[in-house]
Write a protein that holds these residues in place. Structure first.
Motif, PDB file in Angstrom:
ATOM      1  N   SER A   1       6.604 -17.089  -4.673  1.00  0.00           N
ATOM      2  CA  SER A   1       5.293 -16.683  -5.049  1.00  0.00           C
ATOM      3  C   SER A   1       4.501 -17.460  -4.217  1.00  0.00           C
ATOM      4  CB  SER A   1       5.209 -16.841  -6.638  1.00  0.00           C
ATOM      5  OG  SER A   1       5.811 -15.716  -7.414  1.00  0.00           O
ATOM      6  N   LEU A   2       4.898 -19.009  -4.188  1.00  0.00           N
ATOM      7  CA  LEU A   2       3.755 -19.823  -3.487  1.00  0.00           C
ATOM      8  C   LEU A   2       3.894 -19.596  -2.002  1.00  0.00           C
ATOM      9  CD1 LEU A   2       4.790 -23.445  -5.439  1.00  0.00           C
ATOM     10  CD2 LEU A   2       2.844 -21.507  -5.942  1.00  0.00           C
ATOM     11  N   VAL A   3       5.145 -19.328  -1.433  1.00  0.00           N
ATOM     12  CA  VAL A   3       4.923 -18.891  -0.064  1.00  0.00           C
ATOM     13  C   VAL A   3       4.395 -17.593   0.072  1.00  0.00           C
ATOM     14  CG1 VAL A   3       6.710 -18.057   1.855  1.00  0.00           C
ATOM     15  CG2 VAL A   3       7.247 -19.901   0.119  1.00  0.00           C
ATOM     16  N   ILE A   4       4.443 -16.492  -0.717  1.00  0.00           N
ATOM     17  CA  ILE A   4       3.649 -15.326  -0.468  1.00  0.00           C
ATOM     18  C   ILE A   4       2.202 -15.727  -0.695  1.00  0.00           C
ATOM     19  CG2 ILE A   4       3.152 -13.215  -1.526  1.00  0.00           C
ATOM     20  CD1 ILE A   4       6.058 -13.212  -2.447  1.00  0.00           C
ATOM     21  N   TRP A   5       1.875 -16.511  -1.511  1.00  0.00           N
ATOM     22  CA  TRP A   5       0.412 -17.002  -1.812  1.00  0.00           C
ATOM     23  C   TRP A   5      -0.171 -17.580  -0.389  1.00  0.00           C
ATOM     24  CZ3 TRP A   5      -1.504 -20.842  -6.019  1.00  0.00           C
ATOM     25  CH2 TRP A   5      -2.727 -20.944  -5.843  1.00  0.00           C
ATOM     26  N   ALA A   6       0.466 -18.621   0.156  1.00  0.00           N
ATOM     27  CA  ALA A   6       0.145 -19.043   1.335  1.00  0.00           C
ATOM     28  C   ALA A   6       0.101 -18.046   2.530  1.00  0.00           C
ATOM     29  CB  ALA A   6       1.211 -20.416   1.883  1.00  0.00           C
ATOM     30  N   LEU A   7       1.233 -17.191   2.586  1.00  0.00           N
ATOM     31  CA  LEU A   7       1.126 -16.342   3.963  1.00  0.00           C
ATOM     32  C   LEU A   7      -0.169 -15.231   3.499  1.00  0.00           C
ATOM     33  CD1 LEU A   7       4.729 -15.414   4.095  1.00  0.00           C
ATOM     34  CD2 LEU A   7       3.455 -16.557   5.607  1.00  0.00           C
ATOM     35  N   ALA A   8      -0.455 -14.976   2.430  1.00  0.00           N
ATOM     36  CA  ALA A   8      -1.556 -13.810   1.987  1.00  0.00           C
ATOM     37  C   ALA A   8      -2.849 -14.569   2.580  1.00  0.00           C
ATOM     38  CB  ALA A   8      -1.604 -13.469   0.630  1.00  0.00           C
ATOM     39  N   PHE A   9      -2.919 -15.933   2.076  1.00  0.00           N
ATOM     40  CA  PHE A   9      -4.074 -16.355   2.252  1.00  0.00           C
ATOM     41  C   PHE A   9      -4.426 -16.557   3.756  1.00  0.00           C
ATOM     42  CE2 PHE A   9      -6.005 -20.774   3.804  1.00  0.00           C
ATOM     43  CZ  PHE A   9      -7.142 -20.569   3.509  1.00  0.00           C
ATOM     44  N   CYS A  10      -3.458 -16.860   4.565  1.00  0.00           N
ATOM     45  CA  CYS A  10      -3.564 -16.962   6.043  1.00  0.00           C
ATOM     46  C   CYS A  10      -3.934 -15.546   6.787  1.00  0.00           C
ATOM     47  CB  CYS A  10      -1.998 -17.220   6.548  1.00  0.00           C
ATOM     48  SG  CYS A  10      -1.779 -19.029   6.446  1.00  0.00           S
ATOM     49  N   VAL A  11      -3.516 -14.390   6.265  1.00  0.00           N
ATOM     50  CA  VAL A  11      -3.709 -13.119   6.457  1.00  0.00           C
ATOM     51  C   VAL A  11      -5.091 -12.941   6.279  1.00  0.00           C
ATOM     52  CG1 VAL A  11      -3.622 -10.552   6.140  1.00  0.00           C
ATOM     53  CG2 VAL A  11      -1.379 -12.256   6.198  1.00  0.00           C
ATOM     54  N   GLY A  12      -5.601 -13.262   5.183  1.00  0.00           N
ATOM     55  CA  GLY A  12      -7.123 -13.129   4.870  1.00  0.00           C
ATOM     56  C   GLY A  12      -8.104 -14.061   5.586  1.00  0.00           C
ATOM     57  N   LYS A  13      -7.641 -15.277   5.852  1.00  0.00           N
ATOM     58  CA  LYS A  13      -8.362 -16.175   6.631  1.00  0.00           C
ATOM     59  C   LYS A  13      -8.718 -15.901   8.104  1.00  0.00           C
ATOM     60  CE  LYS A  13     -11.091 -20.043   7.200  1.00  0.00           C
ATOM     61  NZ  LYS A  13     -12.212 -20.162   6.774  1.00  0.00           N
ATOM     62  N   PHE A  14      -7.309 -15.703   8.815  1.00  0.00           N
ATOM     63  CA  PHE A  14      -7.434 -15.546  10.142  1.00  0.00           C
ATOM     64  C   PHE A  14      -7.495 -14.075  10.844  1.00  0.00           C
ATOM     65  CE2 PHE A  14      -5.439 -19.488   8.864  1.00  0.00           C
ATOM     66  CZ  PHE A  14      -6.507 -20.439   9.478  1.00  0.00           C
ATOM     67  N   TYR A  15      -6.910 -13.196   9.852  1.00  0.00           N
ATOM     68  CA  TYR A  15      -7.079 -11.812  10.540  1.00  0.00           C
ATOM     69  C   TYR A  15      -8.391 -11.363  10.443  1.00  0.00           C
ATOM     70  CZ  TYR A  15      -6.107  -6.841  11.063  1.00  0.00           C
ATOM     71  OH  TYR A  15      -6.303  -5.629  11.408  1.00  0.00           O
ATOM     72  N   ASP A  16      -8.890 -10.914  11.773  1.00  0.00           N
ATOM     73  CA  ASP A  16     -10.278 -10.414  11.813  1.00  0.00           C
ATOM     74  C   ASP A  16     -10.669  -9.115  11.318  1.00  0.00           C
ATOM     75  OD1 ASP A  16     -11.034 -12.753  13.078  1.00  0.00           O
ATOM     76  OD2 ASP A  16     -10.374 -12.109  15.129  1.00  0.00           O
ATOM     77  N   GLY A  17      -9.753  -8.183  11.248  1.00  0.00           N
ATOM     78  CA  GLY A  17     -10.051  -6.713  10.963  1.00  0.00           C
ATOM     79  C   GLY A  17     -10.097  -6.493   9.406  1.00  0.00           C
ATOM     80  N   GLY A  18     -10.825  -5.660   8.972  1.00  0.00           N
ATOM     81  CA  GLY A  18     -10.892  -5.287   7.436  1.00  0.00           C
ATOM     82  C   GLY A  18     -11.649  -6.226   6.686  1.00  0.00           C
ATOM     83  N   ILE A  19     -11.318  -6.221   5.363  1.00  0.00           N
ATOM     84  CA  ILE A  19     -11.952  -6.896   4.259  1.00  0.00           C
ATOM     85  C   ILE A  19     -11.078  -8.469   4.001  1.00  0.00           C
ATOM     86  CG2 ILE A  19     -13.205  -7.050   2.045  1.00  0.00           C
ATOM     87  CD1 ILE A  19     -13.326  -4.229   2.303  1.00  0.00           C
ATOM     88  N   PRO A  20     -11.403  -9.506   4.414  1.00  0.00           N
ATOM     89  CA  PRO A  20     -10.491 -10.737   4.035  1.00  0.00           C
ATOM     90  C   PRO A  20     -10.132 -10.766   2.766  1.00  0.00           C
ATOM     91  CG  PRO A  20     -12.367 -11.396   5.529  1.00  0.00           C
ATOM     92  CD  PRO A  20     -12.805  -9.778   5.233  1.00  0.00           C
ATOM     93  N   ALA A  21     -10.999 -10.696   1.663  1.00  0.00           N
ATOM     94  CA  ALA A  21     -10.449 -10.587   0.265  1.00  0.00           C
ATOM     95  C   ALA A  21      -9.489  -9.770  -0.108  1.00  0.00           C
ATOM     96  CB  ALA A  21     -11.623 -10.870  -0.675  1.00  0.00           C
TER      97      ALA A  21
END
Length: 459
Positions: free
Chosen positions: A392-412
């Motif tokens: 769950s902590l790994v998934i949390w970290a990966l999801a945060f990176c997607v929200g923070k660094f992926y430019d498309g869509g809505i980060p949250a």
């Protein structure tokens, strides 16, 4: 496991503990109208008018309506999915995560992130209020920060019951005052012309506007169980949260769009404040308190769970509220909090994955949270909880990176959806395991975790 009384803890406590580490009993749940006013009070915000005006400056009325619709739908889905879990279990988000996705130790990290974010926004909102009132009526901004911070802290000390009473007073006054001010402002303008007028400023893309709308309240959506644990029925959760969305996005937000087209600027708060006199300032102070009290309240619940898990100490929520309220007030008064808005925005991307994992475990995978099902009727907590859920902590970290660094869509939304999808898939495949079992003991340091593991989602 019921919360200990003052007698059991050996002395008189300050304020209300508000079931910080237990389920809210069914006979302590509140009625539909009381809870509805609590939800509607969250819609009464000068900042929501400003958000609407900001979007209105860069969008047509029709495009702004679409942006608010997208934001409202996203928020309502998240609020209902997480809020319904909180209602069913009678648990706030920090405690819920012990059995829903994160385990005991993971819930401490969740509690810490939520507590820091919410108390940070408490201080930021307090600073904004102090500066606004100082510019309007004079006096040093630090003084107004202290007045507002102390008032909100005093309210939150005594818990949800008194916050609900306060909402009954503030909510009707705020919207009556705003309706009068806005009506006066629009009297000399054609609403039809404002609706059909082009955006007066630089065009804002739909994705950017939807991000501001959905992302701006996403943290509040994730901590919806802090409120919904006091609900009696799931239908109430839906009707109340949907009513709040309609009022906040379509009425308050779209009125802000009209005001933005009228003044051709996002600086529209003076319309509400300057036409209302001393009474208007008082009502705005009270409405600010009614919104900001939830930041402080949610932060106090997070800190209580954090200390109980990490240090084996059960702190009284009322005492924690005083500590957090004074710290947030002091930092806002000296002007420090405004420098942390970027950091708090980062936390705003870190919190949505928590919601994605909660929804995936509670409504899709449904293996780790089974002990809650077994103890729900007895209104107690399970006697044990998983200690760690590393994946769950790994998934949390990966999801945060997607929200923070992926430019498309809505980060949250990107980070929330990533966490939901990853947890659902891996959980159903049996790749998410719990490690260790901790016996619940609110007063002593938890025993070392057993060297066992359990697969979440396996057949």
């Amino acid at each position: 496991m019921a919360a200990p009384s003052a007698a059991e803890t050996g002395g008189k406590q300050i304020g209300s503990d508000d079931y910080a580490l237990s389920r809210v009993p069914r006979d302590k749940r509140l009625g539909f109208w009381t809870m509805l006013l609590q939800w509607l009070a969250q819609s009464g915000s000068i900042s929501q008018f400003t958000l609407g005006a900001t979007i209105g400056v860069g969008m047509t009325f029709g495009d702004a309506f679409l942006a608010f619709t997208l934001g409202a739908v996203v928020l309502e889905v998240v609020i209902f999915a997480i809020g319904l879990a909180g209602m069913r279990e009678g648990l706030a988000t920090p405690l819920l995560t012990r059995w829903v996705g994160f385990g005991r130790n993971g819930s401490a990290l969740v509690s810490f992130v939520i507590a820091v974010s919410l108390v940070g926004w408490f201080g930021v909102q307090n600073s904004i209020f102090g500066n606004s009132v100082s510019a309007l009526v004079g006096g040093p901004s630090w003084l107004w920060c202290v007045v507002a911070g102390v008032a909100i802290t005093a309210l939150v000390i005594f818990g949800f019951k008194y916050m609900a009473i306060f909402a009954k007073i503030v909510t009707p006054l705020f919207f009556a005052m705003v309706a009068w001010s806005v009506t006066n402002a629009l009297m000399d303008h054609s609403v039809a012309d404002l609706v059909s007028s082009p955006p007066p400023g630089e065009t804002i893309p739909l994705a950017v506007a939807a991000t501001a709308i959905a992302g701006g309240f996403m943290t509040g959506a994730i901590v919806a169980p802090e409120m919904t644990r006091y609900n009696k029925k799931g239908s109430h959760v839906f009707l109340q949260s949907a009513s709040s969305m309609i009022l906040s996005e379509y009425i308050v937000g779209m009125t802000g769009v009209l005001l933005g087209h009228m003044v051709k600027s996002s600086e529209v708060s003076h319309i509400v404040l300057s036409t209302s006199g001393a009474f208007g300032v008082l009502v705005v102070l009270m409405s600010t308190a009614k919104i900001n009290d939830w930041n402080l309240y949610g932060s106090s619940l997070g800190v209580v769970n954090f200390f109980q898990v990490v240090f084996g100490k059960r702190l009284h929520r009322g005492v924690v509220t005083i500590m957090l309220g004074l710290a947030g007030t002091l930092l806002s008064a000296v002007g420090i909090m405004t420098h942390f808005t970027e950091f708090l925005s980062v936390l705003g991307v870190a919190i949505p994955p928590i919601g994605g994992i909660i929804v995936a475990e509670y409504w899709v995978v449904r293996r780790m949270c089974k002990p809650l099902d077994d103890t729900r009727e007895a209104q107690t907590l399970p006697t044990t909880s998983p200690t760690w859920v590393p994946m769950s902590l790994v998934i949390w970290a990966l999801a945060f990176c997607v929200g923070k660094f992926y430019d498309g869509g809505i980060p949250a939304l990107n980070s929330l959806a990533t966490a939901f999808i990853l947890y659902s898939v891996l959980g159903l495949l049996g790749w998410i395991r719990t490690y260790g079992t901790t016996t619940l003991d609110d007063e002593a340091t938890p025993a070392p975790a057993a060297r066992t593991s359990e697969t979440v989602g396996a057949a």
